[in-house]
Write a protein that holds these residues in place. Structure first.
Motif: not given
Ligand SMILES: [Zn+2]
Length: 366
Positions: A9-22, A24-31
């Motif tokens: 389950i953990a692996i699937v979650t990580v892979v899906r998160a990666g696919a959705q956010t590409n 680059s969005e794991l860190k985001m600008d405050f503004e």
């Protein structure tokens, strides 16, 4: 077996998160992070004040030449009955502004004079400044506005910083008292501008986008020094009415501001540019507005007509968690105070009519 399933389950979650956010969005600008609220609650978006109101903190730098009809249209849309232009300047400029007003909309504008601080400490400066103020009032000014440059950047003939309570300015404050005109004074800036510019500073974004607003204790002086100078000035001239702009920079400490108002009966406050502080403490703010209902005036400062909506909504409604209009002032949401009509009327016009001469009362309800 259980362990293996969890792992999968953990692996699937990580892979899906990666696919959705590409990634680059794991860190985001405050503004950039500004998600629309999913909260569903009653909304009362106001574009117009419940009662006609007087904005005591407005700046129109070109009043001698401007087409006032343009302003009147915007004012009528907001239910602003009288605009107080604090940038009347002095001398000929005042005369021309007043002439423009009288010819076109004599009841709708009030002009405040400004002092020319060039030459403080020179021979006869104070007498000249006081005489000029008297002249400006004769020519139609109904108050005096002091910019934050006093304290920040005004220097005397020897190049030394002129403090807000410099005794060489006393004749000007005394004259304002004699003429029975209020002095609207802006001293210092939000305390956060002096604090380290880091993750603990609530005004970090404002300092990042407006770097020249950063202040240091020795440049030009500490926040406390400037605020204390202002309070000494207020106490030294009990016969002069002062309007402390921006809630005297204590909108985030209303208990302290209340104590100051108790100590200084000649001082009232206006809430230009600080509604976001009130909108994050609606219960405390309502208590404050109830207790000090005779000491608070409506002010906005920057002339952006659409932004008045936030002011009306914080003052009048009991709406919850609605957006403020400028992220660099407030990254938090607003709540309404739901002030009763009798208090609203004082804030919107009764207090200003009492304090500022020359306003035609007949434009306002009882
Ligand atoms: Zn201003």
């Amino acid at each position: 077996m259980m362990k293996k399933i969890f792992c999968l389950i953990a692996i699937v979650t990580v892979v899906r998160a990666g696919a959705q956010t590409n990634g680059s969005e794991l860190k985001m600008d405050f503004e950039k992070y500004n998600p629309p609220s999913t909260l569903v609650v009653p909304e009362h978006k106001l574009t117009r004040a419940k009662f006609p109101f007087i904005d005591v903190h407005n700046h129109q730098f070109n009043m001698p030449d401007m087409d006032l009809e343009v302003l009147i249209k915007e004012m009528d849309r907001l239910n602003m009955k009288v605009m107080v232009n604090l940038s009347g300047q002095t001398g000929d400029r005042i005369k021309k502004s007043v002439a423009n007003i009288k010819q076109n909309f004599p009841k709708r504008f009030i002009v405040f004079a400004n002092v020319d601080f060039k030459g403080v400490g020179g021979d006869g400066w104070a007498t000249k400044a006081a005489t000029q103020l008297e002249e400006d009032v004769k020519n139609g000014a109904n108050g005096l506005k002091i910019y934050k440059s006093l304290g920040f950047s005004v220097t005397d003939v020897n190049g030394k910083r002129v403090t807000v309570d410099d005794p060489r300015l006393d004749p000007v404050w005394k004259k304002a008292g004699e003429l029975k005109i209020p002095v609207l004074i802006h001293t210092a800036d939000p305390k956060s501008f002096w604090d380290p510019m880091d993750a603990n500073n609530e005004r970090w974004l404002e300092l990042a986008t407006h770097p020249n607003r950063k202040k240091e204790d020795n440049n030009p002086a500490s926040w406390e020094t400037l605020i204390e100078e202002q309070h000494r000035l207020f106490k030294k001239h009990p016969n002069t009415t002062f309007i402390a702009a921006h809630f005297g920079w204590y909108p985030n400490d209303l208990a302290k501001l209340g104590k100051l108002l108790d100590e200084m009966p000649n001082v009232v406050v206006e809430f230009g540019a600080i509604i976001a502080e009130l909108g994050r403490q609606p219960r405390a703010a309502k208590q404050f507005f109830t207790k000090y209902q005779d000491r608070i005036l409506f002010g906005k400062d920057s002339w952006v007509p659409d932004e008045y909506a936030t002011y009306f909504r914080v003052l009048e409604t009991e709406d919850e968690y609605f957006p403020y209009h400028k992220k660099y002032h407030a990254f938090w949401a607003m709540y309404g105070m739901g002030l009763p009509d009798d208090v609203l009327k004082k804030i919107y016009y009764k207090n200003a009519v009492r304090i500022i001469p020359g306003i035609d009362k007949s434009q306002f309800p009882n």
